[in-house]
Design a protein around this motif. Structure first.
Motif, PDB file in Angstrom:
ATOM      1  N   ILE A 112      38.088  27.871  35.979  1.00  0.00           N
ATOM      2  CA  ILE A 112      39.514  28.004  36.295  1.00  0.00           C
ATOM      3  C   ILE A 112      39.877  29.479  36.368  1.00  0.00           C
ATOM      4  O   ILE A 112      39.659  30.227  35.417  1.00  0.00           O
ATOM      5  CB  ILE A 112      40.363  27.264  35.237  1.00  0.00           C
ATOM      6  CG1 ILE A 112      40.037  25.768  35.313  1.00  0.00           C
ATOM      7  CG2 ILE A 112      41.851  27.514  35.458  1.00  0.00           C
ATOM      8  CD1 ILE A 112      40.751  24.920  34.309  1.00  0.00           C
ATOM      9  N   PRO A 113      40.413  29.928  37.496  1.00  0.00           N
ATOM     10  CA  PRO A 113      40.692  31.361  37.691  1.00  0.00           C
ATOM     11  C   PRO A 113      41.558  31.995  36.603  1.00  0.00           C
ATOM     12  O   PRO A 113      41.370  33.149  36.270  1.00  0.00           O
ATOM     13  CB  PRO A 113      41.391  31.411  39.046  1.00  0.00           C
ATOM     14  CG  PRO A 113      40.930  30.197  39.755  1.00  0.00           C
ATOM     15  CD  PRO A 113      40.716  29.152  38.699  1.00  0.00           C
ATOM     16  N   ARG A 114      42.492  31.251  36.038  1.00  0.00           N
ATOM     17  CA  ARG A 114      43.374  31.816  35.025  1.00  0.00           C
ATOM     18  C   ARG A 114      42.605  32.286  33.787  1.00  0.00           C
ATOM     19  O   ARG A 114      42.994  33.244  33.119  1.00  0.00           O
ATOM     20  CB  ARG A 114      44.422  30.783  34.628  1.00  0.00           C
ATOM     21  CG  ARG A 114      45.392  31.289  33.601  1.00  0.00           C
ATOM     22  CD  ARG A 114      46.458  30.280  33.341  1.00  0.00           C
ATOM     23  NE  ARG A 114      47.414  30.815  32.382  1.00  0.00           N
ATOM     24  CZ  ARG A 114      48.392  30.120  31.866  1.00  0.00           C
ATOM     25  NH1 ARG A 114      48.578  28.875  32.242  1.00  0.00           N
ATOM     26  NH2 ARG A 114      49.208  30.651  31.004  1.00  0.00           N
ATOM     27  N   TYR A 115      41.514  31.612  33.474  1.00  0.00           N
ATOM     28  CA  TYR A 115      40.726  31.938  32.290  1.00  0.00           C
ATOM     29  C   TYR A 115      39.330  32.457  32.646  1.00  0.00           C
ATOM     30  O   TYR A 115      38.428  32.423  31.836  1.00  0.00           O
ATOM     31  CB  TYR A 115      40.578  30.696  31.399  1.00  0.00           C
ATOM     32  CG  TYR A 115      41.887  30.085  31.017  1.00  0.00           C
ATOM     33  CD1 TYR A 115      42.768  30.772  30.192  1.00  0.00           C
ATOM     34  CD2 TYR A 115      42.259  28.842  31.486  1.00  0.00           C
ATOM     35  CE1 TYR A 115      43.988  30.220  29.840  1.00  0.00           C
ATOM     36  CE2 TYR A 115      43.473  28.286  31.132  1.00  0.00           C
ATOM     37  CZ  TYR A 115      44.330  28.971  30.319  1.00  0.00           C
ATOM     38  OH  TYR A 115      45.524  28.423  29.972  1.00  0.00           O
ATOM     39  N   ASP A 116      39.169  32.934  33.858  1.00  0.00           N
ATOM     40  CA  ASP A 116      37.857  33.330  34.360  1.00  0.00           C
ATOM     41  C   ASP A 116      37.255  34.467  33.545  1.00  0.00           C
ATOM     42  O   ASP A 116      37.812  35.558  33.454  1.00  0.00           O
ATOM     43  CB  ASP A 116      37.981  33.738  35.828  1.00  0.00           C
ATOM     44  CG  ASP A 116      36.645  33.971  36.468  1.00  0.00           C
ATOM     45  OD1 ASP A 116      35.628  33.587  35.885  1.00  0.00           O
ATOM     46  OD2 ASP A 116      36.621  34.536  37.571  1.00  0.00           O
ATOM     47  N   VAL A 117      36.098  34.220  32.961  1.00  0.00           N
ATOM     48  CA  VAL A 117      35.432  35.196  32.112  1.00  0.00           C
ATOM     49  C   VAL A 117      34.825  36.340  32.934  1.00  0.00           C
ATOM     50  O   VAL A 117      34.590  37.422  32.409  1.00  0.00           O
ATOM     51  CB  VAL A 117      34.382  34.485  31.230  1.00  0.00           C
ATOM     52  CG1 VAL A 117      33.161  34.096  32.018  1.00  0.00           C
ATOM     53  CG2 VAL A 117      34.015  35.309  30.053  1.00  0.00           C
ATOM     54  N   GLU A 118      34.610  36.123  34.211  1.00  0.00           N
ATOM     55  CA  GLU A 118      34.010  37.159  35.048  1.00  0.00           C
ATOM     56  C   GLU A 118      34.941  38.350  35.259  1.00  0.00           C
ATOM     57  O   GLU A 118      34.471  39.433  35.567  1.00  0.00           O
ATOM     58  CB  GLU A 118      33.568  36.585  36.389  1.00  0.00           C
ATOM     59  CG  GLU A 118      32.341  35.706  36.251  1.00  0.00           C
ATOM     60  CD  GLU A 118      31.765  35.273  37.577  1.00  0.00           C
ATOM     61  OE1 GLU A 118      32.065  35.910  38.608  1.00  0.00           O
ATOM     62  OE2 GLU A 118      31.014  34.301  37.579  1.00  0.00           O
ATOM     63  N   ARG A 119      36.220  38.173  35.057  1.00  0.00           N
ATOM     64  CA  ARG A 119      37.128  39.316  35.208  1.00  0.00           C
ATOM     65  C   ARG A 119      36.927  40.340  34.095  1.00  0.00           C
ATOM     66  O   ARG A 119      37.370  41.474  34.201  1.00  0.00           O
ATOM     67  CB  ARG A 119      38.584  38.857  35.265  1.00  0.00           C
ATOM     68  CG  ARG A 119      39.086  38.260  33.991  1.00  0.00           C
ATOM     69  CD  ARG A 119      40.484  37.720  34.142  1.00  0.00           C
ATOM     70  NE  ARG A 119      40.781  36.808  33.072  1.00  0.00           N
ATOM     71  CZ  ARG A 119      41.980  36.616  32.603  1.00  0.00           C
ATOM     72  NH1 ARG A 119      42.992  37.264  33.119  1.00  0.00           N
ATOM     73  NH2 ARG A 119      42.182  35.764  31.642  1.00  0.00           N
ATOM     74  N   PHE A 120      36.227  39.955  33.023  1.00  0.00           N
ATOM     75  CA  PHE A 120      35.897  40.876  31.941  1.00  0.00           C
ATOM     76  C   PHE A 120      34.475  41.402  32.078  1.00  0.00           C
ATOM     77  O   PHE A 120      33.949  42.028  31.170  1.00  0.00           O
ATOM     78  CB  PHE A 120      36.071  40.196  30.586  1.00  0.00           C
ATOM     79  CG  PHE A 120      37.482  39.742  30.336  1.00  0.00           C
ATOM     80  CD1 PHE A 120      38.497  40.670  30.170  1.00  0.00           C
ATOM     81  CD2 PHE A 120      37.787  38.400  30.289  1.00  0.00           C
ATOM     82  CE1 PHE A 120      39.799  40.262  29.948  1.00  0.00           C
ATOM     83  CE2 PHE A 120      39.089  37.979  30.066  1.00  0.00           C
ATOM     84  CZ  PHE A 120      40.090  38.912  29.905  1.00  0.00           C
TER      85      PHE A 120
END
Length: 149
Positions: A38-46
């Motif tokens: 789910i984009p809202r909780y996407d771990v890849e943004r970190f």
């Protein structure tokens, strides 16, 4: 800062995550899937990415109480993960045994067998809490590499 230190800092890759189910009810695993899908909780943004092999991972996420049947398998997989590694206990079950604590088939909290760096409590923990735990694990991993943020 020396040139070697700067090149080492620039060449560090993002930490890879690996999930181990030590006998959970899959509630925490569903929330972990939320951080992957789910984009809202996407771990890849970190800067983190899930991987399929323990030999390539840097941060291991353990869910569920450690059951007698899974103990040897979990320990074998954990020992396959190269150092430096960071261990995150996701949910109350790996932290204390949860509602299964005291059962004949539960070996107890995971930290009896494996050093745990980050605890993410909850039954199951919210995706936001899991993300906070992963971000903390990432910073611990960078410190273990000698590359503090």
């Amino acid at each position: 800062m020396s040139l070697d230190k700067m090149l080492q800092k620039l060449s560090v890759r993002s930490p890879w995550l690996f999930r181990i189910n030590a006998g959970s009810c899959n509630g925490c695993d569903v929330e972990l899937a939320t951080t992957a899908c789910i984009p809202r909780y996407d771990v890849e943004r970190f800067g983190c990415k899930y991987c399929g092999s323990p030999r390539h991972t840097d941060v291991v996420l353990i869910t569920g109480p450690l059951t007698t049947k899974m103990r040897d398998s979990v320990l074998r997989v954990w020992h396959e993960i190269p150092n430096p590694k960071v261990t995150v206990a996701v949910g109350i079950c790996p932290i204390s045994g949860g509602v299964f604590r005291g059962s004949y088939s539960i070996e107890g909290p995971i930290d009896r067998y494996i050093p745990v760096d980050v605890n993410v409590p909850g039954c199951p923990p919210r995706p936001q809490a899991i993300l906070e735990g992963i971000v903390l694990a990432r910073s611990i991993w960078l410190k273990k590499l000698g590359l503090e943020e």
